[in-house]
Design an enzyme around this catalytic site. Structure first.
Site, PDB file in Angstrom:
ATOM      1  N   ASN A  91       0.807  -1.225   0.000  1.00  0.00           N
ATOM      2  CA  ASN A  91       0.000   0.000   0.000  1.00  0.00           C
ATOM      3  C   ASN A  91       0.844   1.282   0.000  1.00  0.00           C
ATOM      4  O   ASN A  91       0.411   2.324  -0.488  1.00  0.00           O
ATOM      5  CB  ASN A  91      -1.003   0.000   1.156  1.00  0.00           C
ATOM      6  CG  ASN A  91      -0.354  -0.134   2.511  1.00  0.00           C
ATOM      7  OD1 ASN A  91       0.789  -0.580   2.631  1.00  0.00           O
ATOM      8  ND2 ASN A  91      -1.071   0.241   3.559  1.00  0.00           N
ATOM      9  N   GLU A 192       5.230  -3.569  12.542  1.00  0.00           N
ATOM     10  CA  GLU A 192       4.154  -2.588  12.414  1.00  0.00           C
ATOM     11  C   GLU A 192       3.004  -3.332  11.763  1.00  0.00           C
ATOM     12  O   GLU A 192       3.002  -3.580  10.563  1.00  0.00           O
ATOM     13  CB  GLU A 192       4.619  -1.387  11.574  1.00  0.00           C
ATOM     14  CG  GLU A 192       3.663  -0.214  11.656  1.00  0.00           C
ATOM     15  CD  GLU A 192       2.926   0.032  10.356  1.00  0.00           C
ATOM     16  OE1 GLU A 192       1.701  -0.237  10.340  1.00  0.00           O
ATOM     17  OE2 GLU A 192       3.538   0.463   9.376  1.00  0.00           O
ATOM     18  N   CYS A 226      -2.856   1.405   6.942  1.00  0.00           N
ATOM     19  CA  CYS A 226      -2.937   0.747   8.251  1.00  0.00           C
ATOM     20  C   CYS A 226      -3.412   1.696   9.346  1.00  0.00           C
ATOM     21  O   CYS A 226      -3.841   1.249  10.401  1.00  0.00           O
ATOM     22  CB  CYS A 226      -1.591   0.131   8.623  1.00  0.00           C
ATOM     23  SG  CYS A 226      -0.204   1.236   8.375  1.00  0.00           S
ATOM     24  N   GLU A 401       9.070   3.543  14.281  1.00  0.00           N
ATOM     25  CA  GLU A 401       9.794   3.906  13.069  1.00  0.00           C
ATOM     26  C   GLU A 401       9.731   5.411  12.873  1.00  0.00           C
ATOM     27  O   GLU A 401       8.825   6.079  13.368  1.00  0.00           O
ATOM     28  CB  GLU A 401       9.192   3.193  11.863  1.00  0.00           C
ATOM     29  CG  GLU A 401       9.392   1.697  11.921  1.00  0.00           C
ATOM     30  CD  GLU A 401       8.905   0.982  10.674  1.00  0.00           C
ATOM     31  OE1 GLU A 401       9.494  -0.059  10.346  1.00  0.00           O
ATOM     32  OE2 GLU A 401       7.935   1.447  10.042  1.00  0.00           O
TER      33      GLU A 401
END
Length: 421
Positions: A91, A192, A226, A401
């Site tokens: 994505n 993640e 997400c 991150e």
């Protein structure tokens, strides 16, 4: 290389991405269908991680700790973990790579990138620019593979003793499999994983701002992010007003079409399986009493195109409020009290992002602290930025991150004791 040399080459890689931003964006749109304007935004966002970590490369500081014994000195060094395996989703096929690789290379690691089988070309294009930037051969490596080979390649990366670190972005189910594989050699891991973001609109909210934030949070990349909202919780006092304005905004501002068409805001979903999941969630909700306010079916353009959809009269028993849809579906739940909204929001076993709109300062503090998520948007529907620590709690993952914390995921702390002084 020295930290300064790493910094210079990362900076050059960033500059080359910006110089080639239009070509890189077209590759993304061709690979995953997102509108070209969104793809251009992703490339600039993606490049910014290389710029950020080029700067952070020179700020990996150790420490000197006062010792209790007079003839000793205590030093703390930070050293690269070693080879990092980077496994990324389709994505955001560029940004998910640079957010990890920028940090890894800044720390002094080498990387093996396994891009999603749907979007390998973005990873390979970044490799070409890495070569042009002077990143040494063997430092940035790409291993594309077919859907059939994905599981086998992932297992090798997670079990090979030469790999010291795994960084993965993707579904919670896949993340759990990779964690099991990585446990055999006790690798460092960053995960993640899936989200199920709540978007709470309280009675005190500015409804127009909440609608604008809802539109941005839910329908970016056709709902395939997400951190996009998966559940809208709207307080009883403004529920009807919000739903009415949200529906009008969807119909007025969202346009389904080819990602290469300048008018398009909603491209196709990644594949037919993704479309089928959206349909399943809508059918389940309607069968239990939900109402389709707008949208609700495949678009006439083709099988992977779906109308932006808004549902009302939604309950917590429906699939769309229990699972991450990953598509252009916005289900709205009506609630009465703040405590009820918090309870619904926190009932999920994941916690990546959460959003809420309120103009009550006391409520803002309470809700921001009580939401069980890694990232909170207060009166804001888009929270991602290079300076901010990105990650979740519960089954949404491990580690962070981006930001000044991102580089720590690729560093080991070594304690050195000097004695006999």
């Amino acid at each position: 290389l020295s930290s300064q040399e790493r910094s210079v080459r990362l900076r050059r890689w960033y500059e080359l991405m910006v110089e080639n931003k239009d070509d890189l964006a077209r590759i993304i749109t061709a690979e995953n269908g997102k509108p070209l304007k969104e793809a251009q935004g992703e490339i600039l966002y993606s490049a910014s991680f290389l710029e950020w970590f080029a700067e952070e490369a020179r700020r990996v500081y150790g420490d000197v700790i006062p010792a209790s014994a007079k003839d000793r000195r205590i030093l703390v060094l930070k050293q690269p973990v070693g080879v990092a395996a980077i496994i990324t989703p389709w994505n955001f096929p560029s940004a998910m790579i640079t957010r990890k690789v920028g940090a890894a290379l800044a720390a002094g690691c080498t990387v093996v990138v396994k891009p999603a089988e749907d979007t390998p070309l973005s990873a390979l294009a970044l490799g070409e620019l890495a070569n042009q930037a002077g990143i040494p051969a063997g430092v940035y490596n790409v291993v594309p593979c077919s859907r059939q080979q994905t599981a086998a390649v992932g297992e090798v990366l997670c079990t090979d003793p030469l790999v010291a670190k795994i960084s993965f972005t993707g579904s919670t189910a896949t993340g759990k499999i990779l964690l099991k594989h990585a446990a055999g050699t006790v690798k460092r891991v960053s995960m993640e994983l899936g989200g199920h973001a709540p978007f709470i609109v309280f009675d005190s909210a500015d409804v127009d701002r909440a609608v604008a934030g809802a539109l941005a949070s839910k329908y970016r990349n056709s709902g395939q992010t997400c951190v996009c909202t998966n559940r809208f919780l709207v307080q009883k006092g403004i529920h009807d007003k919000f739903v009415e304005k949200f529906a009008k905004a969807i119909e007025r501002e969202l346009h389904v079409g080819s990602g290469f068409d300048a008018k398009t805001t909603q491209g196709p979903l990644i594949n037919e399986k993704a479309v089928e999941k959206v349909e399943r969630h809508i059918n389940d909700a309607v069968s239990q009493g939900a109402s389709i306010v707008t949208g609700g079916k495949r678009h006439s353009l083709g099988k992977n195109f779906f109308e932006p959809t808004l549902l009302s009269n939604v309950t917590t028993k429906m699939l769309c409020t229990q699972e991450e849809t990953f598509g252009p579906l916005a289900p709205v739940i009506k609630f009465e009290t703040e405590a009820e909204a918090i309870a619904i929001a926190n009932a999920a076993n994941v916690g990546l992002a959460g959003y809420f709109y309120s103009q009550d300062p006391a409520q803002i503090w309470r809700v921001a602290e009580q939401l069980e998520v890694g990232m909170v948007g207060v009166n804001e529907g888009i929270v991602s930025s290079v300076e901010s620590p990105f990650g979740g709690v519960k089954q949404s993952g491990l580690g962070r991150e981006g930001s000044k914390y991102g580089i720590d995921e690729y560093l080991e702390i070594k304690y050195v004791c000097f004695g006999g002084l």
